[in-house]
Design a protein around this motif. Sequence first.
Motif, short mmCIF file in Angstrom:
data_model
loop_
_atom_site.label_atom_id
_atom_site.label_comp_id
_atom_site.label_asym_id
_atom_site.label_seq_id
_atom_site.Cartn_x
_atom_site.Cartn_y
_atom_site.Cartn_z
N HIS A 81 -5.75 10.40 17.21
CA HIS A 81 -4.34 9.52 16.25
C HIS A 81 -5.12 8.79 15.31
O HIS A 81 -6.24 8.49 15.67
CB HIS A 81 -3.92 8.56 17.67
N LEU A 82 -4.75 9.63 14.14
CA LEU A 82 -6.13 8.74 13.02
C LEU A 82 -4.88 7.57 12.56
O LEU A 82 -4.08 7.97 12.06
CB LEU A 82 -6.69 9.60 12.24
N ILE A 83 -5.15 6.38 12.63
CA ILE A 83 -4.78 5.42 12.31
C ILE A 83 -4.62 4.59 10.72
O ILE A 83 -6.25 4.38 10.56
CB ILE A 83 -5.00 4.17 13.00
N PHE A 84 -3.92 5.08 9.70
CA PHE A 84 -4.04 3.91 8.59
C PHE A 84 -4.01 2.94 8.33
O PHE A 84 -2.42 3.02 8.16
CB PHE A 84 -4.14 5.11 7.14
N GLN A 85 -4.37 1.21 8.74
CA GLN A 85 -3.42 0.88 8.46
C GLN A 85 -4.00 -0.54 7.53
O GLN A 85 -4.80 -0.20 5.90
CB GLN A 85 -4.47 -0.36 9.57
N GLY A 104 1.99 1.55 7.52
CA GLY A 104 0.72 2.13 8.77
C GLY A 104 1.49 3.79 8.35
O GLY A 104 2.66 3.91 8.77
N LEU A 105 0.38 4.14 8.55
CA LEU A 105 0.93 5.38 9.40
C LEU A 105 -0.25 6.05 10.63
O LEU A 105 -1.32 5.85 10.41
CB LEU A 105 0.90 6.22 8.14
N VAL A 148 2.64 13.67 10.67
CA VAL A 148 2.14 12.43 10.18
C VAL A 148 3.98 11.38 10.70
O VAL A 148 4.55 11.85 10.32
CB VAL A 148 2.32 12.52 8.91
N THR A 149 2.64 9.90 10.89
CA THR A 149 4.53 8.78 11.00
C THR A 149 4.24 8.06 10.27
O THR A 149 3.18 7.57 10.11
CB THR A 149 4.29 8.44 12.74
N ARG A 150 5.06 7.82 9.51
CA ARG A 150 5.17 6.82 8.05
C ARG A 150 5.72 5.69 9.02
O ARG A 150 6.54 5.84 9.31
CB ARG A 150 5.76 6.86 7.09
N GLU A 162 1.06 -1.35 -0.27
CA GLU A 162 -0.05 -0.22 -0.36
C GLU A 162 0.84 1.68 -0.09
O GLU A 162 0.36 2.84 0.13
CB GLU A 162 -1.46 -0.07 1.33
N ALA A 163 2.03 1.05 -0.53
CA ALA A 163 2.77 2.69 -0.80
C ALA A 163 2.77 3.63 -1.56
O ALA A 163 2.32 4.39 -0.76
CB ALA A 163 3.99 2.12 -1.08
N ASP A 164 1.88 3.70 -1.87
CA ASP A 164 1.19 4.73 -3.23
C ASP A 164 0.13 5.37 -2.69
O ASP A 164 -0.45 6.64 -1.79
CB ASP A 164 0.61 4.85 -4.30
N THR A 165 -0.91 4.39 -2.15
CA THR A 165 -2.15 4.62 -1.22
C THR A 165 -1.78 5.42 -0.19
O THR A 165 -2.41 6.64 0.63
CB THR A 165 -3.04 3.61 -0.49
N ALA A 166 -0.93 5.32 0.97
CA ALA A 166 -0.47 5.42 1.87
C ALA A 166 0.51 6.96 2.05
O ALA A 166 -0.07 7.90 2.68
CB ALA A 166 0.80 4.86 2.28
N ALA A 167 1.36 6.91 0.94
CA ALA A 167 1.63 7.64 0.41
C ALA A 167 0.57 9.41 -0.16
O ALA A 167 0.83 10.56 0.63
CB ALA A 167 2.62 8.57 -0.36
#
Length: 401
Positions: free
Chosen positions: A136-140, A65-66, A57-59, A39-44
Amino acid sequence: MDHQAEPSRVAELELEAFGEELKAIRHHIHQHPELSFEEADTAAFVAAKLEEWGYAVTRNIGGHGLVGTLKEGASNRSIGIRADMDALPIRELTGLPYASKHDGKMHACGHDGHTTVLLGAARQLARTRRFDGTIHLIFQPAEEAGSNSGAERMIADGLFERFDCDAIFGLHNHPGVPTGTFLFRPGPFMAACDTVKITIHGKGGHAARPHLSVDPIVIASSLVMALQTIVSRNVDPTETAVVTVGSMHAGHVANVIPDRATLELSVRSFNDEVRQKLEARIRTLAEGHVAAYGGKVEIEVLRGYPVLVNSEAETEFARQVAVELVGERNVVSPFPAIAGSEDFAYFLQKKPGCFLRIGNGAHAPMLHNAHYDFADDNLTIGAAFWTRLVERYLPLKGAAA
């Protein structure tokens, strides 16, 4: 109506105005699906949006995950909200103008919608800042992995040590229920899921001389039927469990008895005692059954996600927020337990919280279906729910919680 309710209603109207942009965000993510651990592009894309709106933002937490963090006021209270980002290895057949551009990959579970809903709330919360504390918004990543998933990896990478949360919340869409309907269940809500692989070793031979062989196909066929007695005769009738044989492979041609056969089972349960009993009975039954036919057996158990158990207090809190937002008639609680599994269960083993569902349409295609699509109607209502939940959980000084 208390003095907090009116600003929240304003927020909902503002989110409705942002609706077209939310659709554009979801359609972009939908067109560019990425599988678990990719999920590199989605996370970016997500990180860029969060940074644009003022989040720290912490990547690269547990993979792709971020976490987007936003602090306002002096309160030490904090809240975590999670959205999943990964897609599935399914060839999309929706025919939509924003269908997947990556053949063989599609957002067939709605994670594109979950991510967009949380981004909508992120934007609104950053604009209004009607809260006192830390979000803290967690994108997993990698929810669909089945094991060694994104939740496990983020936790192992110090998620809660680095981003402490007093409680954590998550959401999933639910086809078969009208859009905008919120579904809650305190306690065990979604099942543990384990996979069992049974390899039966017999003695191969000529199909015309079966008496000189130990036929693993006959053994496997008999074992499939015997396995159906575990739930009906070994599990308390007041409990819920599933033992499904989803895969059976043996042989290649009609005139040869093969030397082995394999079965793969999906095993679901809602408490650890039943989970242990199911594994023990599968082992005992398979070993005895195969031995009775003169064969040998290997059994491999792959532990999947644990039972998802919602905290009573946090579930009731989230339910009240939903009632406030959409009214009692659009909130179902308790909703029946779901035999599907979800790695948000790992977060709930660490923190109190609630995982809820939102209807994706009464006649919508089911999850993991090539014709599935997340309902855009849920984007603004979902974002409004997360916004209001944060404002209620982290109220401004003097405001009603």
